[in-house]
Design a protein around this motif. Structure first.
Motif, PDB file in Angstrom:
ATOM      1  N   LEU A 123       0.839  -1.197   0.000  1.00 30.98           N
ATOM      2  CA  LEU A 123       0.000   0.000   0.000  1.00 30.98           C
ATOM      3  C   LEU A 123       0.868   1.239   0.000  1.00 30.98           C
ATOM      4  CD1 LEU A 123      -3.072   0.648   0.143  1.00 30.98           C
ATOM      5  CD2 LEU A 123      -2.750   0.977   2.575  1.00 30.98           C
ATOM      6  N   ARG A 124       0.501   2.207  -0.811  1.00 34.63           N
ATOM      7  CA  ARG A 124       1.199   3.498  -0.862  1.00 34.63           C
ATOM      8  C   ARG A 124       0.226   4.599  -0.506  1.00 34.63           C
ATOM      9  NH1 ARG A 124       4.260   1.030  -5.198  1.00 34.63           N
ATOM     10  NH2 ARG A 124       6.472   1.338  -4.716  1.00 34.63           N
ATOM     11  N   LEU A 125       0.629   5.437   0.433  1.00 38.83           N
ATOM     12  CA  LEU A 125      -0.138   6.628   0.784  1.00 38.83           C
ATOM     13  C   LEU A 125       0.648   7.830   0.325  1.00 38.83           C
ATOM     14  CD1 LEU A 125      -1.351   6.149   4.478  1.00 38.83           C
ATOM     15  CD2 LEU A 125      -2.644   5.855   2.392  1.00 38.83           C
ATOM     16  N   GLN A 126       0.019   8.690  -0.434  1.00 41.10           N
ATOM     17  CA  GLN A 126       0.658   9.927  -0.856  1.00 41.10           C
ATOM     18  C   GLN A 126      -0.032  11.071  -0.124  1.00 41.10           C
ATOM     19  OE1 GLN A 126       0.224  11.933  -4.795  1.00 41.10           O
ATOM     20  NE2 GLN A 126       2.367  11.318  -4.971  1.00 41.10           N
ATOM     21  N   ILE A 127       0.787  11.879   0.548  1.00 42.46           N
ATOM     22  CA  ILE A 127       0.250  12.974   1.343  1.00 42.46           C
ATOM     23  C   ILE A 127       0.804  14.290   0.834  1.00 42.46           C
ATOM     24  CG2 ILE A 127       0.072  13.962   3.659  1.00 42.46           C
ATOM     25  CD1 ILE A 127       0.429  11.124   4.748  1.00 42.46           C
ATOM     26  N   ARG A 128      -0.110  15.209   0.588  1.00 41.95           N
ATOM     27  CA  ARG A 128       0.219  16.553   0.117  1.00 41.95           C
ATOM     28  C   ARG A 128      -0.442  17.531   1.097  1.00 41.95           C
ATOM     29  NH1 ARG A 128       2.021  17.674  -4.749  1.00 41.95           N
ATOM     30  NH2 ARG A 128       1.398  15.651  -5.547  1.00 41.95           N
ATOM     31  N   PRO A 129       0.331  18.473   1.663  1.00 50.16           N
ATOM     32  CA  PRO A 129      -0.239  19.409   2.639  1.00 50.16           C
ATOM     33  C   PRO A 129      -1.382  20.254   2.099  1.00 50.16           C
ATOM     34  CG  PRO A 129       2.150  19.574   2.626  1.00 50.16           C
ATOM     35  CD  PRO A 129       1.756  18.696   1.481  1.00 50.16           C
ATOM     36  N   SER A 130      -1.374  20.519   0.787  1.00 53.01           N
ATOM     37  CA  SER A 130      -2.477  21.244   0.162  1.00 53.01           C
ATOM     38  C   SER A 130      -2.506  20.871  -1.315  1.00 53.01           C
ATOM     39  CB  SER A 130      -2.317  22.762   0.315  1.00 53.01           C
ATOM     40  OG  SER A 130      -1.272  23.231  -0.497  1.00 53.01           O
ATOM     41  N   ALA A 131      -3.646  21.068  -1.942  1.00 51.62           N
ATOM     42  CA  ALA A 131      -3.802  20.699  -3.349  1.00 51.62           C
ATOM     43  C   ALA A 131      -2.849  21.473  -4.256  1.00 51.62           C
ATOM     44  CB  ALA A 131      -5.242  20.913  -3.789  1.00 51.62           C
ATOM     45  N   THR A 132      -2.443  22.650  -3.834  1.00 50.02           N
ATOM     46  CA  THR A 132      -1.548  23.462  -4.665  1.00 50.02           C
ATOM     47  C   THR A 132      -0.077  23.254  -4.326  1.00 50.02           C
ATOM     48  OG1 THR A 132      -1.753  25.319  -3.114  1.00 50.02           O
ATOM     49  CG2 THR A 132      -3.298  25.254  -4.980  1.00 50.02           C
ATOM     50  N   GLU A 133       0.213  22.469  -3.292  1.00 52.42           N
ATOM     51  CA  GLU A 133       1.593  22.203  -2.879  1.00 52.42           C
ATOM     52  C   GLU A 133       2.291  21.359  -3.946  1.00 52.42           C
ATOM     53  OE1 GLU A 133       4.976  22.271  -0.721  1.00 52.42           O
ATOM     54  OE2 GLU A 133       3.156  23.157   0.085  1.00 52.42           O
ATOM     55  N   ALA A 134       3.483  21.774  -4.348  1.00 51.56           N
ATOM     56  CA  ALA A 134       4.227  21.052  -5.368  1.00 51.56           C
ATOM     57  C   ALA A 134       4.896  19.804  -4.803  1.00 51.56           C
ATOM     58  CB  ALA A 134       5.282  21.959  -5.985  1.00 51.56           C
ATOM     59  N   VAL A 135       5.068  19.730  -3.500  1.00 55.24           N
ATOM     60  CA  VAL A 135       5.797  18.627  -2.877  1.00 55.24           C
ATOM     61  C   VAL A 135       4.819  17.701  -2.150  1.00 55.24           C
ATOM     62  CG1 VAL A 135       7.586  18.048  -1.186  1.00 55.24           C
ATOM     63  CG2 VAL A 135       7.834  20.075  -2.608  1.00 55.24           C
ATOM     64  N   ALA A 136       5.028  16.405  -2.323  1.00 52.32           N
ATOM     65  CA  ALA A 136       4.239  15.393  -1.610  1.00 52.32           C
ATOM     66  C   ALA A 136       5.198  14.376  -1.025  1.00 52.32           C
ATOM     67  CB  ALA A 136       3.269  14.705  -2.561  1.00 52.32           C
ATOM     68  N   VAL A 137       4.736  13.619  -0.058  1.00 54.24           N
ATOM     69  CA  VAL A 137       5.527  12.542   0.522  1.00 54.24           C
ATOM     70  C   VAL A 137       4.745  11.252   0.315  1.00 54.24           C
ATOM     71  CG1 VAL A 137       4.567  12.868   2.844  1.00 54.24           C
ATOM     72  CG2 VAL A 137       6.768  11.743   2.569  1.00 54.24           C
ATOM     73  N   THR A 138       5.463  10.169   0.052  1.00 53.99           N
ATOM     74  CA  THR A 138       4.827   8.878  -0.162  1.00 53.99           C
ATOM     75  C   THR A 138       5.333   7.869   0.855  1.00 53.99           C
ATOM     76  OG1 THR A 138       4.610   9.321  -2.532  1.00 53.99           O
ATOM     77  CG2 THR A 138       4.401   7.033  -1.830  1.00 53.99           C
ATOM     78  N   TYR A 139       4.394   7.262   1.556  1.00 53.59           N
ATOM     79  CA  TYR A 139       4.694   6.189   2.499  1.00 53.59           C
ATOM     80  C   TYR A 139       4.306   4.882   1.827  1.00 53.59           C
ATOM     81  CZ  TYR A 139       5.273   9.564   6.265  1.00 53.59           C
ATOM     82  OH  TYR A 139       5.727  10.586   7.058  1.00 53.59           O
ATOM     83  N   CYS A 140       5.101   3.844   2.043  1.00 55.85           N
ATOM     84  CA  CYS A 140       4.845   2.577   1.381  1.00 55.85           C
ATOM     85  C   CYS A 140       5.177   1.426   2.316  1.00 55.85           C
ATOM     86  CB  CYS A 140       5.695   2.491   0.113  1.00 55.85           C
ATOM     87  SG  CYS A 140       5.331   1.059  -0.901  1.00 55.85           S
ATOM     88  N   GLY A 141       4.371   0.368   2.236  1.00 52.89           N
ATOM     89  CA  GLY A 141       4.641  -0.818   3.022  1.00 52.89           C
ATOM     90  C   GLY A 141       3.500  -1.812   2.916  1.00 52.89           C
ATOM     91  N   PRO A 142       3.686  -2.969   3.538  1.00 58.89           N
ATOM     92  CA  PRO A 142       2.631  -3.984   3.493  1.00 58.89           C
ATOM     93  C   PRO A 142       1.452  -3.587   4.375  1.00 58.89           C
ATOM     94  CG  PRO A 142       4.450  -4.724   4.883  1.00 58.89           C
ATOM     95  CD  PRO A 142       4.872  -3.408   4.275  1.00 58.89           C
ATOM     96  N   ALA A 143       0.278  -3.934   3.897  1.00 55.21           N
ATOM     97  CA  ALA A 143      -0.949  -3.666   4.666  1.00 55.21           C
ATOM     98  C   ALA A 143      -1.876  -4.852   4.525  1.00 55.21           C
ATOM     99  CB  ALA A 143      -1.629  -2.413   4.161  1.00 55.21           C
TER     100      ALA A 143
END
Length: 183
Positions: free
Chosen positions: A163-183
């Motif tokens: 499973l990968r979760l992508q988190i962006r602080p706001s819709a207009t934010e150019a930077v996102a972080v992706t968390y990945c691992g088994p779920a």
């Protein structure tokens, strides 16, 4: 001017689509970032089960340039109740901690979290019976020096999946972080 801005947004959305599989090189060791340095030229749209080298593992912290720090706990498997939406054989719940170490107020309503399982988008589960209600305080502002805790759940297949979760602080934010691992 509006047409030029629309083109930029469409271009950025296209690049984001290419990078969804977590293949964009990171500008900083230990972080996964989209649009933060590096060229997307080598970014594949691979949906393989193996995590990319720039994914963060669940439990790790990521600090954005704005000072917002996000931590996503390990997924906790649960069986959605009959009243859950959407119906799914299984759900994965995540504790998310946001800490505003920046100098400006963070608007929680801007938080954007998406998930994929095996490269396929999965939906957020709302199961009020079990307390999975999404971001209930979306109108809340997080003042500098304050933290907020939310729990999010996503529909996943009955068998274990990557499973990968992508988190962006706001819709207009150019930077996102992706968390990945088994779920």
């Amino acid at each position: 001017m509006a047409l030029a801005r629309t083109r930029k947004i469409m271009f950025a959305a296209g690049l984001l689509g290419l990078a969804v599989a977590c293949g964009v090189p990171s500008a900083h060791d230990g972080t996964a970032a989209l649009g933060a340095g590096g060229s997307p030229a080598g970014a594949g749209a691979s949906a393989s089960a193996a995590p990319a080298g720039n994914d963060l593992k669940f439990g790790a912290d990521h600090r954005f340039a704005s000072g917002l720090t996000i931590s996503v706990g390990s997924p906790q498997s649960f069986r959605p109740s009959p009243s859950a939406y959407p119906q799914s054989p299984r759900g994965a719940a995540f504790d998310v901690q946001l800490t505003n170490d920046g100098s400006t107020t963070y608007k929680l309503s801007g938080l954007n979290v998406t998930a994929t399982s095996g490269g396929t988008a999965v939906k957020q589960v709302v199961d009020t019976t079990q307390g999975f209600t999404g971001i209930t305080d979306a109108g809340k502002d997080v003042m500098p020096g304050r933290s907020v805790h939310i729990t999010l759940a996503f529909a996943v297949p009955s068998e274990q999946t990557q499973l990968r979760l992508q988190i962006r602080p706001s819709a207009t934010e150019a930077v996102a972080v992706t968390y990945c691992g088994p779920a």
